[in-house]
Scaffold this motif. Structure first.
Motif, PDB file in Angstrom:
ATOM      1  N   PRO A 173       0.826  -1.207   0.000  1.00  9.33           N
ATOM      2  CA  PRO A 173       0.000   0.000   0.000  1.00  9.33           C
ATOM      3  C   PRO A 173       0.866   1.266   0.000  1.00  9.33           C
ATOM      4  N   GLY A 174       0.580   2.156  -0.941  1.00  8.87           N
ATOM      5  CA  GLY A 174       1.332   3.390  -1.078  1.00  8.87           C
ATOM      6  C   GLY A 174       2.498   3.315  -2.036  1.00  8.87           C
ATOM      7  N   ASP A 175       2.833   2.140  -2.532  1.00  5.94           N
ATOM      8  CA  ASP A 175       3.905   2.031  -3.517  1.00  5.94           C
ATOM      9  C   ASP A 175       3.490   2.684  -4.830  1.00  5.94           C
ATOM     10  N   VAL A 176       4.442   3.341  -5.483  1.00 11.53           N
ATOM     11  CA  VAL A 176       4.186   3.981  -6.769  1.00 11.53           C
ATOM     12  C   VAL A 176       4.151   2.919  -7.857  1.00 11.53           C
ATOM     13  N   VAL A 177       3.093   2.909  -8.638  1.00 14.22           N
ATOM     14  CA  VAL A 177       2.964   2.002  -9.776  1.00 14.22           C
ATOM     15  C   VAL A 177       3.524   2.652 -11.030  1.00 14.22           C
ATOM     16  N   ARG A 178       3.173   3.903 -11.275  1.00 18.26           N
ATOM     17  CA  ARG A 178       3.702   4.666 -12.399  1.00 18.26           C
ATOM     18  C   ARG A 178       3.423   6.138 -12.153  1.00 18.26           C
ATOM     19  N   GLN A 179       4.067   7.001 -12.896  1.00 15.15           N
ATOM     20  CA  GLN A 179       3.860   8.440 -12.756  1.00 15.15           C
ATOM     21  C   GLN A 179       4.164   9.120 -14.083  1.00 15.15           C
ATOM     22  N   ARG A 180       3.625  10.319 -14.259  1.00 11.14           N
ATOM     23  CA  ARG A 180       3.892  11.084 -15.473  1.00 11.14           C
ATOM     24  C   ARG A 180       3.706  12.568 -15.176  1.00 11.14           C
ATOM     25  N   LYS A 181       4.496  13.365 -15.856  1.00 11.62           N
ATOM     26  CA  LYS A 181       4.406  14.810 -15.732  1.00 11.62           C
ATOM     27  C   LYS A 181       3.661  15.360 -16.932  1.00 11.62           C
ATOM     28  N   PHE A 182       2.847  16.399 -16.715  1.00  7.99           N
ATOM     29  CA  PHE A 182       2.105  16.980 -17.832  1.00  7.99           C
ATOM     30  C   PHE A 182       1.895  18.465 -17.588  1.00  7.99           C
ATOM     31  N   ASP A 183       1.461  19.160 -18.638  1.00  8.07           N
ATOM     32  CA  ASP A 183       1.242  20.605 -18.577  1.00  8.07           C
ATOM     33  C   ASP A 183      -0.245  20.902 -18.460  1.00  8.07           C
ATOM     34  N   LEU A 184      -0.565  21.948 -17.711  1.00  7.24           N
ATOM     35  CA  LEU A 184      -1.951  22.392 -17.541  1.00  7.24           C
ATOM     36  C   LEU A 184      -1.944  23.917 -17.533  1.00  7.24           C
ATOM     37  N   GLY A 185      -2.487  24.510 -18.595  1.00  9.57           N
ATOM     38  CA  GLY A 185      -2.375  25.934 -18.845  1.00  9.57           C
ATOM     39  C   GLY A 185      -2.686  26.862 -17.686  1.00  9.57           C
ATOM     40  N   PRO A 186      -3.808  26.675 -16.964  1.00  9.43           N
ATOM     41  CA  PRO A 186      -4.164  27.648 -15.920  1.00  9.43           C
ATOM     42  C   PRO A 186      -3.182  27.706 -14.753  1.00  9.43           C
ATOM     43  N   TYR A 187      -2.305  26.731 -14.614  1.00  8.32           N
ATOM     44  CA  TYR A 187      -1.429  26.657 -13.445  1.00  8.32           C
ATOM     45  C   TYR A 187       0.025  26.879 -13.862  1.00  8.32           C
ATOM     46  N   GLN A 188       0.340  28.082 -14.325  1.00  6.82           N
ATOM     47  CA  GLN A 188       1.692  28.418 -14.737  1.00  6.82           C
ATOM     48  C   GLN A 188       2.609  28.473 -13.514  1.00  6.82           C
ATOM     49  N   GLY A 189       3.890  28.172 -13.743  1.00  4.40           N
ATOM     50  CA  GLY A 189       4.838  28.160 -12.641  1.00  4.40           C
ATOM     51  C   GLY A 189       4.659  26.985 -11.717  1.00  4.40           C
ATOM     52  N   THR A 190       4.000  25.952 -12.204  1.00  5.72           N
ATOM     53  CA  THR A 190       3.680  24.787 -11.376  1.00  5.72           C
ATOM     54  C   THR A 190       4.006  23.509 -12.139  1.00  5.72           C
ATOM     55  N   ASP A 191       4.676  22.584 -11.498  1.00  8.07           N
ATOM     56  CA  ASP A 191       4.900  21.257 -12.065  1.00  8.07           C
ATOM     57  C   ASP A 191       3.743  20.359 -11.647  1.00  8.07           C
ATOM     58  N   ILE A 192       3.156  19.660 -12.612  1.00  2.00           N
ATOM     59  CA  ILE A 192       1.964  18.855 -12.348  1.00  2.00           C
ATOM     60  C   ILE A 192       2.245  17.402 -12.726  1.00  2.00           C
ATOM     61  N   TRP A 193       1.901  16.521 -11.824  1.00  3.50           N
ATOM     62  CA  TRP A 193       2.146  15.092 -12.014  1.00  3.50           C
ATOM     63  C   TRP A 193       0.879  14.298 -11.723  1.00  3.50           C
ATOM     64  N   HIS A 194       0.713  13.220 -12.469  1.00  4.98           N
ATOM     65  CA  HIS A 194      -0.177  12.125 -12.084  1.00  4.98           C
ATOM     66  C   HIS A 194       0.682  11.037 -11.454  1.00  4.98           C
ATOM     67  N   VAL A 195       0.248  10.530 -10.320  1.00  3.70           N
ATOM     68  CA  VAL A 195       0.956   9.440  -9.658  1.00  3.70           C
ATOM     69  C   VAL A 195      -0.044   8.324  -9.380  1.00  3.70           C
ATOM     70  N   ALA A 196       0.227   7.146  -9.934  1.00  2.00           N
ATOM     71  CA  ALA A 196      -0.603   5.970  -9.687  1.00  2.00           C
ATOM     72  C   ALA A 196       0.067   5.120  -8.605  1.00  2.00           C
ATOM     73  N   PHE A 197      -0.737   4.552  -7.722  1.00  4.57           N
ATOM     74  CA  PHE A 197      -0.190   3.857  -6.560  1.00  4.57           C
ATOM     75  C   PHE A 197      -1.110   2.708  -6.175  1.00  4.57           C
ATOM     76  N   ARG A 198      -0.588   1.803  -5.367  1.00  9.92           N
ATOM     77  CA  ARG A 198      -1.396   0.694  -4.861  1.00  9.92           C
ATOM     78  C   ARG A 198      -2.140   1.141  -3.594  1.00  9.92           C
ATOM     79  N   SER A 199      -3.403   0.791  -3.503  1.00  9.08           N
ATOM     80  CA  SER A 199      -4.195   1.037  -2.308  1.00  9.08           C
ATOM     81  C   SER A 199      -5.025  -0.199  -2.001  1.00  9.08           C
ATOM     82  N   THR A 200      -6.049  -0.023  -1.173  1.00  9.48           N
ATOM     83  CA  THR A 200      -6.849  -1.140  -0.670  1.00  9.48           C
ATOM     84  C   THR A 200      -8.311  -0.728  -0.649  1.00  9.48           C
ATOM     85  N   ASN A 201      -9.210  -1.649  -1.032  1.00 12.21           N
ATOM     86  CA  ASN A 201     -10.636  -1.324  -0.968  1.00 12.21           C
ATOM     87  C   ASN A 201     -11.236  -1.794   0.354  1.00 12.21           C
TER      88      ASN A 201
END
Length: 397
Positions: free
Chosen positions: A51-79
């Motif tokens: 639980p909490g381990d990173v599965v994958r991640q990626r960086k991307f751009d989002l226009g309204p949030y200049q001066g900001t690094d934005i990432w998606h982080v996928a991780f393992r959790s529990t239901n």
């Protein structure tokens, strides 16, 4: 948006016979359409991750949030059944700021479709409190917005939301590329997001004991789903669409214990499929002239002890866990959507147990007005914790 959470019972318990349609013998829950983007698909070996381990991640751009690094982080959790699942969080980090304070903000999702999650909705305008969630960026903080309803978008499943929230923070600390491994951490959220936040705080000592939280701020908490259920009527209501979504979300998380689809008539099954991938505004619009009375075919969930048990298991009022971090709770005293007395009971129990609690009562009836009124106090509370100031205790305001 008043009485939306209480209206869940219009679907869960008070499903009355009021249709010319015949009931169906069996019907499976309707889950959201699978994501087309493979980033959001769990690998077959998801159970091999902790639980909490990173599965994958990626960086991307989002226009309204200049001066900001934005990432998606996928991780393992529990239901809620204890099975491994994959979660996703979106984190916004001020460019060039090393180890900034990190706030995991649990946004208002209130939806059934994956497109409504913050990982998508920051670009499609489906997160109603996105602006307020981004305000801490101006303070130099990083802000994370987890998809805390899990891969099945199980709206209403509070225990699930707490675990996903905690695992999302674990993952952000474990991803070295983000530079958050030494950042102080706080949690915040309102309404459904407040529910996820408060549950994460209460579960942290047992579910994620290695995490250190600087502070927690949660408001507008639906703290007792059973109480809300027992007090609801079942006629037409302008917020019925979101009540419907909560019922469908709980069925997704507890398909054996809450077989709500079995209780629907033909119109109800059509409406279930019609709304299965939709977001808050769509649900509100199409639910405004509908009710459980129109969509249900049987009373068989009326007093089902298993259904009541599920609601109690997802009610903070009945969860014995205690936060071990300074906590602020804020609630409208006359809020018709999330009853004040349930939150007051939680606050009383926390104070009696020695939790460093600030409990702020607002003499406001309208649910979202209390959000606006309390959010500045919440951010100031968290900022003081980031500065290392001693946490106040205020059990009554």
């Amino acid at each position: 948006m008043r009485r939306i959470w209480p209206a869940v019972l219009a679907v869960l318990f008070y499903a009355v016979t009021a249709s010319v349609f015949a009931p169906v013998a069996t019907s499976e829950p309707r889950y959201p359409t699978p994501e087309a983007d493979p980033f959001f698909t769990a690998p077959p070996e998801i159970g091999d991750f902790a639980p909490g381990d990173v599965v994958r991640q990626r960086k991307f751009d989002l226009g309204p949030y200049q001066g900001t690094d934005i990432w998606h982080v996928a991780f393992r959790s529990t239901n809620s059944a204890g099975d491994p699942i994959m979660g996703v969080t979106t984190v916004l980090i001020p460019t060039g700021v090393p180890n900034p304070p990190l706030v995991s903000y649990q946004a208002l999702i209130n939806s059934l479709g994956t497109k409504c999650n913050p990982s998508h909705s920051l670009v499609n305008d489906e997160t109603p409190d996105a602006f307020g969630a981004a305000l801490p960026l101006a303070r130099g903080w990083a802000v994370a917005l987890p998809d805390y309803l899990g891969p099945n978008v199980a709206y209403g499943a509070a225990k699930l939301s707490g675990m996903v929230t905690l695992d999302s923070v674990r993952a952000l600390q474990r991803a070295p590329e983000l530079g958050l491994g030494q950042s102080p951490i706080a949690l915040a959220g309102y309404s459904g997001g407040g529910l996820a936040t408060a549950w994460a705080a209460a579960m942290q000592p047992t579910y994620a004991p290695e995490l250190t939280l600087a502070g927690v701020a949660a408001g507008g908490i639906p703290a007792d789903l059973e109480q809300m259920a027992l007090g609801i009527g079942f006629g037409n209501h302008p917020g019925f669409g979101l009540a419907w979504a909560a019922a469908m979300g709980l069925e997704r998380e507890y398909p054996q214990r809450l077989p709500i689809s079995d209780q629907l008539n033909a119109e109800g099954r059509w409406f279930r499929d019609f709304t299965a991938d939709e977001c808050r505004r769509f649900l509100l619009f199409h639910g405004v002239l509908r009710s459980a009375e129109q969509l249900a075919a049987t009373r068989s969930l009326m007093d089902d002890p298993e259904a009541r048990a599920v609601l109690r298991e997802n009610s903070l009022r009945h969860y014995p866990g205690l936060p071990q971090t300074p906590t602020m709770l804020w609630q409208g005293e006359f809020d018709a959507l999330t009853p004040f007395d349930a939150v007051a009971d939680v606050a009383g129990r926390y104070c009696a147990a020695g939790v460093a609690l600030t409990f702020s009562r607002y003499q406001i009836a309208e649910h979202m007005t209390t959000a606006v009124a309390g959010l500045p106090e919440a951010w100031n509370f968290i900022e003081a914790r980031f500065r290392g100031e001693p946490a106040p205790t205020r059990c009554r305001s």
